[in-house]
Design an enzyme around this catalytic site. Structure first.
Site, PDB file in Angstrom:
ATOM      1  N   LYS A 116       2.617   4.924  -4.345  1.00 39.16           N
ATOM      2  CA  LYS A 116       3.956   4.921  -3.626  1.00 39.16           C
ATOM      3  C   LYS A 116       5.223   5.130  -4.281  1.00 39.16           C
ATOM      4  CE  LYS A 116       1.455   3.562  -0.394  1.00 39.16           C
ATOM      5  NZ  LYS A 116       1.055   4.660   0.840  1.00 39.16           N
ATOM      6  N   LYS A 237       0.681  -4.704  12.800  1.00 42.24           N
ATOM      7  CA  LYS A 237       1.318  -4.429  13.839  1.00 42.24           C
ATOM      8  C   LYS A 237       0.576  -5.056  15.106  1.00 42.24           C
ATOM      9  CE  LYS A 237       2.849  -0.337  11.629  1.00 42.24           C
ATOM     10  NZ  LYS A 237       2.481   1.425  11.531  1.00 42.24           N
ATOM     11  N   ARG A 292      -2.810   9.941   8.048  1.00 43.85           N
ATOM     12  CA  ARG A 292      -3.999   9.874   8.996  1.00 43.85           C
ATOM     13  C   ARG A 292      -3.231   9.677  10.247  1.00 43.85           C
ATOM     14  NH1 ARG A 292      -2.527   4.640   6.993  1.00 43.85           N
ATOM     15  NH2 ARG A 292      -1.954   3.231   9.069  1.00 43.85           N
TER      16      ARG A 292
END
Ligand code: MV4
Length: 450
Positions: A116, A237, A292
């Protein structure tokens, strides 16, 4: 186009990929654990290969078994779905080394975006906006303190191997910097075997807005508008929608341009997502790239009239994407996705595996259900608790909300607890209905139901 594709996944995404294959005339191979033998995607596939026992570490995560299954069935390509091996660079490389096409980006892209801190540096260098942050990783508490004092508190400590919130610590008070820095490193080391961290200025009450991108071998790079995924609980989520109610057309264009810049900078191919934080003043910053296809891809399909999985198959087989001439995309109507998990929202969303005694999905205009279960299905305790996704669409957000209420009221799942009643309550919440949910929505607005 491929003649035969192996799907290295289970559940609803395995079925979703198989359906796309069927429409393209591509034969499918399911790989499955003994636990999943009687699930719908395994029955749906043209061929099936058992790759091990229930534990994912002994089945869905065993690269050699999956590669061998592709070899013995003659599958030319592997679709990894999401989760499991989807963002594993070693797996992408193992496919290529065995003359199998990995339906996704190159191993190099997965690696570059998986770290990251370096992803952030790459984005900064190519002019994609990033949150003020440290140059690379921070190796000592003193360095962390210098950075925090320069940009001002609060700051956020992030694990470079992280993503999804692990190894992340907010620091609001200088007195807590040292303990949080040490805790973040320890947590990252334990979770990822890499304890390196970097620092960013903390963005307060952000929204999570992500741009869906597609890139092929012919130089076509398109943005399929954005998704707003601000309704999350502990980095899971729960609801996603497209377009984001927080964006103007101008902001959407700017975010799309930034996302395509990011894709070009790393010569990315296939489907991917650029995640941004949107602050309360309308400024956006690169957060991470997902290399992805994502759970929430259907809302983008609904508002752009595309089939992202079929585009992935076309791109991976060396064809151009079919939707390039329609770019730049403007959103058509509105779509929302509700994740139906086998969890009990009244007890901290604890997983509730068991047998579904009755499964009656909704139907009618603007309703799409992606599920792999039916009446009598056993929900395994070994895997993710998502059993279905309800996607509703309409000509505008109001119609979408009304359809969501109607479809959730029609949806019957008996035998296990699910997140259905939670979603129904969100659709009565004023803040959500006004399109004003930020990432603290569940804690601040839904606390009383939890
Ligand atoms: C942030 C942030 C605020 N400021 N970075 C969450 C997981 C990882 N992808 C990065 N995350 C965040 N990064 C800065 N500089 C807030 C979050 C964050 C968050 C982001 C999106 C959706 C939900 C979230 C919940 C908590 C924290």
């Amino acid at each position: 186009m491929f003649k035969k594709v192996l799907i290295a996944n289970r559940g609803e995404v395995a079925l979703r990929v198989m359906r796309a294959c069927k429409e393209l005339g591509v034969k499918t191979v399911a790989v499955y654990s003994t636990e999943d033998e009687n699930t719908y995607p395994v029955q749906y596939a043209d061929e099936k290969v058992c790759i091990g026992p229930a534990q994912a570490a002994k089945s869905y995560l065993v690269m050699s078994n999956i590669i061998e299954a592709a070899r013995i069935t003659g599958a030319e390509a592997i679709h990894p779905g999401y989760g499991f091996l989807a963002e594993n660079a070693d797996f992408a490389r193992a496919c290529v080394d065995n003359d199998i096409v990995f339906i996704g980006p190159s191993a190099e892209c997965i690696e570059r975006m998986g770290d990251k801190s370096s992803a952030r540096e790459t984005m900064k260098a190519c002019g994609v906006p990033t949150v003020p942050g440290s140059d690379g990783c921070i190796d000592t508490v003193e360095e962390a303190r210098q950075f925090a004092e320069r940009v001002g508190y609060p700051v956020l400590i992030k694990a470079t191997a992280g993503g999804g919130g692990k190894g992340m610590r907010e620091v609001h008070d200088p007195a807590e910097l040292e303990s949080h820095y040490k805790a973040a490193r320890a947590e990252a080391g334990a979770a990822f075997g890499n304890d390196e961290v970097y620092l960013e200025k903390l963005v307060l009450r952000p929204r999570h807005v992500e741009v869906q991108v597609l890139a092929d071998d012919f130089g076509n790079n398109v943005a399929l508008c954005e998704r707003d995924c601000s309704v999350q609980r502990r980095h899971q989520k729960l609801i996603e929608e497209a377009p984001s109610p927080a964006l103007t057309d101008e902001l959407r264009r700017a975010m799309g341009v930034a996302a395509i810049k990011a894709v070009r900078a790393v010569d990315y191919r296939n489907a991917g997502t650029i995640e941004f934080l949107l602050d309360t003043t309308g400024k956006f910053y690169f957060m991470e790239m997902n290399t992805r296809v994502q759970v929430e891809h259907p809302v983008s399909e609904q508002i752009t009239g595309t089939d992202i999985i079929k585009e992935q198959l076309r791109i991976a087989s060396g064809e151009p994407m079919s939707c390039a001439s329609r770019a730049p995309f403007t959103p058509f109507g509105h779509a929302m996705e509700f994740r139906i998990n086998a969890e009990d929202p009244e007890h901290g969303f604890r997983p509730c595996p068991g047998t579904i005694t009755r499964f009656e999905p909704p139907a009618g205009p603007g309703v799409r259900v992606e599920a792999y279960v039916h009446s009598g299905s056993k929900i395994s305790p070994y895997y993710d608790s998502m059993v279905a996704k309800l996607i509703v669409s309409g000509q505008d957000r109001e119609e979408c909300l009304a359809r969501g209420r109607r479809a959730l009221d029609e949806f019957v799942i008996e035998g296990i607890q699910t997140t259905l009643p939670f979603h129904r309550r969100v659709l009565d919440n004023e803040v959500f209905c006004a399109g004003e949910a930020t990432t603290d929505f569940i804690e601040t607005q839904m606390g009383d139901v939890l």
